[in-house]
Design a protein around this motif. Structure first.
Motif: not given
Length: 656
Positions: A597-601, A609-612, A618-629
Motif C-alpha cells: 500500500r506504499t509509494i515504494w511499489t 529500496y527494491r531488490n531485483s 529496505t523500508n518499513s511501512p510502519w509509523q514509529y508508533i506502530e513499530y514501537w507497539r
C-alpha cells in the motif's frame, strides 16, 4: 515508570542578563512546552498561549503570536526560570503520558492521535529505555555479546550493555567509531536530518552549532559517546568479521575475524548482533571503460583526502543525496562540474538547512529543563509520523501516474513550484529537473542549493545516458565525449545486500545468504530470523523509515527490544532463543501487505529500496508508533527457547 535525565534537565548558574538575552532567541512553542513541563501548570498551553499551526517546515519561532503576547511569554518565562535557578521553586514531577500528548498537541497547534504518550516520554528522555536494570544483572552476567560494527546502532547497544554490565565486544572494520560519519568525508558531507533528531534520546547534544550538522561535527558527536561511556576498551578496531557459525551443542557463536594485517583470530560469544546497517557497502555502477580512466575515479563513500578538486574538471555520476551535497560544495572550487543524471530527484527546501544555531538557543538547550527535548519532539512529529499518510496509496485517486493520494499531489505541486521558482528563465534545466514520479517514490532530498548551482556557467547537467568511460572522460550515447580530470561516483549504497560481506551460518550450518539470497533480507521486526538462534540485527531489513524522521529513533526501539530479550534470557536462565517460524511468517505476511500500500511499489521509478524482483527490502511501512507497539516489549511466546547448560558443562565444552 523509570526516569532518567537529559542535558538541560536542571538550571545551571547564569546571570539574569544571560537569560534575558537567550529568551530573545527562543522558539516560543518549544519554550511554552518546557514551561508547562517544569511547572506542571496548564496555563502555558491554554489561551492566550496556544501557537498557530506552523506555515512551513521552519521552526515557527514566533508561534504566530502578536508582539505583545510574545513579550509576555518571555517576561513570564524569565520569572519562572529565575526562581527555578535560585531554588525558590522546585520542578514539578515528570508528566504522565497523557499530559505529554496534551503539551505537544497544544504547542504544535494540532491534536496528536491517541497512544503516543509513552513513546514521547522515551524520545524526550524522561522515561527510561535501558530495559536491563543494573541491579537485576549484577556483576556476573552469564551472557557474552559480540557486536559487528561501531557505528550509530553498534554504539547505542554497546552503551546500553555497558550500563547493564553485560560483557560485550565490538568488532569494527575501521580505526575509529562512527560508521557512516567516519567513512564519509567528501566535500559538503553532512546530515539531511535535523541535528537534534540525529542524536540519542538519552544523550542529546546541547553543543550542536548548526541545525543540520556537518560531517565533522557528527563524527565528533559519536566519538564523544564512545568516550563518555568508556566503550572503546571493548572495541577491536581495524578488524572485520569474516564468518560466524552457531554451535548448537554449546549454544554459542564461533566468530572468525581478520585484522588489517591479514591475521585471523577466533572468539566465542553467546549472542551475535549485526550492527552493520543498510548503508554500508558503496554501490559502484557497472559502466563500460570505468577502469580505463587515467585520472582519479572515486566513490563519495571512499573519498581520498589527498584529492584536490581546485581548478579541476570534475565529472559527477549520480544525483542522489551525496551529489546534492557534493555538487554545490564543488562548484566554484573546481574549474567545471559536469553532472551525469539518470533521473531527476524531488528536493524540498528547508529554512534551517544552512542556518547556524543562535547563541541564545544554545544557552536554552543547556540551561532550561527539557527545552532541547521538546524542540526535538516537535521535529519528531512534524518530520515523522505526521507525514506517513503522504506515502499511502489511495486506489481511488484518479491521477496515479503523478501522485498516490491528494496530500501527495499537494506536495508535488509545492515541490514543483519550488523547482520552477529556482529555475525561472531556464526552461532547458526545468525540463531536465522535474521528476515524473510521485514524491517519496525515491528518497525525498533536502535542497542544498542544488537548483541554483546547476544554473551556474561552470556547472553542466547532462541527461544523455553514459555509453562508456574513456581514458580522458565520459562519452554519452549521443557520441559526445566530456573530458574530465576527476570522476566522482555519487551513486549511493548497495542497501539491499544486507550483511553481504559476512558468512553467517545458523542451525545445521545453514547460511544466511542461502536463506536471503543476494538481495532479499527478511527478519521478524527487522531484528531476528528463524534458524539463527541468539542472532539479532540492528537497522536490518525493512527498518529504514522512508516517511521521514530519523534512523536513530528506530535504532533505539530495536536496541530496547534486544536488551529486553537479553534480560529475559538472564532472568530465566536461557541458553538460546530463536523466533518461531510461524511468528516470522505471520509478520512477513503483514509486512508485505502493508508495503503493497506504499509509494515504494509505484512502477514509475527505480529505487534502491527494491531488490531485483521488485520487493521493497529496505523500508518499513510502519509509523514509529506502530513499530514501537510491536517492538516495545518482546512477547516470549514468539520464541523457541532452550534452558542454559550448567556452568561446568559449558566450561568443559569450551576447553575441549
Amino acid at each position: 515508570m523509570q526516569q532518567t535525565t537529559t542535558p538541560g534537565s536542571a538550571p545551571d548558574s547564569f546571570t539574569d542578563q544571560d537569560l534575558r538575552d537567550a529568551l530573545a532567541d527562543a522558539n516560543l512553542p518549544t519554550l511554552l512546552a518546557a514551561l508547562a513541563h517544569v511547572t506542571g501548570e496548564d496555563r502555558w498551553i491554554e489561551s492566550p498561549f496556544v501557537p498557530t499551526l506552523p506555515p512551513d517546515l521552519g521552526d515557527h519561532d514566533s508561534g504566530g503570536f502578536a508582539e505583545d503576547v510574545q513579550d509576555r511569554i518571555r517576561a513570564e518565562a524569565f520569572d519562572v526560570l529565575r526562581r527555578l535557578r535560585d531554588g525558590e521553586v522546585e520542578p514539578a514531577p515528570q508528566p504522565d503520558p497523557d499530559r505529554l500528548v496534551r503539551i505537544l498537541s497544544a504547542t504544535l497547534g494540532e491534536v496528536l492521535p491517541e497512544g503516543y504518550g509513552h513513546l514521547l516520554g522515551e524520545e524526550l528522555g524522561i522515561y527510561d529505555r535501558s530495559s536491563v536494570p543494573v541491579s537485576t544483572v549484577g556483576e556476573q552476567s552469564p551472557l557474552r555479546v559480540a557486536i559487528i560494527g561501531a557505528g550509530l546502532s553498534g554504539l547505542c547497544l554497546a552503551i546500553r550493555l555497558e550500563q547493564a554490565r553485560i560483557p560485550y565486544v565490538v568488532i569494527e572494520k575501521n580505526d575509529d567509531v562512527g560508521g557512516t560519519w567516519h567513512e564519509n568525508f567528501y566535500p559538503g558531507c553532512g546530515v539531511d536530518t535535523p541535528s537534534n533528531l540525529y542524536s540519542l534520546s538519552f544523550a542529546l547534544n546541547p553543543d550542536w552549532t548548526r541545525y543540520f550538522a556537518g560531517r565533522d561535527e557528527l563524527a565528533e558527536y559519536w566519538r564523544s559517546l564512545a568516550d563518555r561511556w568508556d566503550v572503546r576498551r571493548n572495541i577491536v578496531f581495524s578488524t572485520e568479521v569474516v564468518s560466524a557459525a552457531y554451535d548448537e551443542e554449546q549454544a554459542s557463536w564461533k566468530i572468525v575475524t581478520r585484522a588489517a594485517d591479514g591475521l585471523e583470530d577466533e572468539l566465542d560469544a553467546d549472542i551475535l548482533v549485526s550492527a552493520v546497517g543498510l548503508l554500508n557497502r558503496p554501490s559502484v555502477p557497472v559502466i563500460r571503460g570505468l577502469d580505463t580512466f587515467e585520472g582519479p575515479c572515486l566513490h563519495t563513500a571512499r573519498w581520498d583526502r589527498e584529492i584536490d578538486i581546485t581548478g579541476k574538471r570534475v565529472a559527477v555520476i549520480g544525483t542522489g543525496a551525496s551529489a546534492m551535497q557534493f555538487v554545490p560544495a564543488a562548484a566554484g572550487v573546481a574549474s567545471e562540474v559536469r553532472v551525469f543524471q539518470r533521473s531527476p530527484q524531488w528536493a524540498m527546501p528547508h529554512p534551517n538547512y544552512r542556518r547556524d544555531i543562535p547563541d541564545g538557543v544554545a544557552f536554552l538547550n543547556r540551561h532550561v529543563p527539557n527545552y532541547q527535548g521538546w524542540y526535538r519532539l516537535r521535529l519528531f512529529w512534524r518530520m515523522g509520523d505526521k507525514l506517513h499518510g503522504l506515502l499511502q496509496i489511495d486506489p481511488e485517486y484518479p491521477h496515479p501516474d503523478r501522485a498516490i493520494n491528494r496530500g501527495n499531489d499537494r506536495l508535488r505541486k509545492i515541490l514543483t513550484s519550488h523547482i520552477e521558482s529556482e529555475l525561472e528563465g531556464r526552461p532547458d534545466l526545468l525540463a531536465k529537473s522535474l521528476p515524473s514520479y510521485p514524491p517519496y517514490g525515491k528518497r525525498l532530498l533536502i535542497d542544498n542549493g542544488w537548483f541554483r548551482t546547476i544554473r551556474r556557467d561552470d556547472v553542466d547537467l547532462v541527461t544523455e545516458n553514459i555509453e562508456t568511460v574513456t581514458p580522458r572522460g565520459v562519452r554519452t550515447t549521443d557520441g559526445t565525449e566530456y573530458e574530465a580530470d576527476i570522476i566522482v561516483l555519487a551513486t549511493g549504497f548497495d542497501a539491499v545486500q544486507v550483511l553481504g560481506s559476512v558468512d553467517i551460518r545458523g542451525r545445521d550450518g545453514t547460511s544466511l545468504r542461502e536463506v536471503w539470497g543476494d538481495d532479499d533480507g527478511r527478519a521478524y521486526l527487522g531484528i531476528t530470523v528463524p534458524g539463527f538462534p541468539n542472532f539479532f540485527c540492528l537497522y536490518g531489513p525493512n527498518t529504514n523509515t522512508g516517511h521521514g524522521g530519523t534512523v536513530v529513533a528506530g535504532t533505539e526501539i530495536q536496541v530496547q527490544y534486544v536488551t529486553s530479550v537479553l534480560a529475559e534470557m538472564i532472568d530465566e536462565g536461557l541458553a538460546s532463543i530463536e523466533v518461531r517460524q510461524d511468528t516470522f511468517d505471520r509478520y512477513d505476511d503483514e509486512l508485505g501487505e502493508a508495503l503493497s500500500r506504499t509509494i515504494w511499489t509505484h512502477p514509475g521509478m527505480t529505487t534502491y529500496y527494491r531488490n531485483s524482483r521488485g520487493r521493497v527490502v529496505t523500508n518499513s511501512p510502519w509509523q514509529y508508533i506502530e513499530y514501537w507497539r510491536r517492538a516495545h516489549q518482546p512477547n516470549m511466546d514468539d520464541f523457541e527457547v532452550e534452558s542454559a547448560l550448567s556452568p561446568a558443562a559449558r566450561m568443559d565444552g569450551r576447553s575441549a
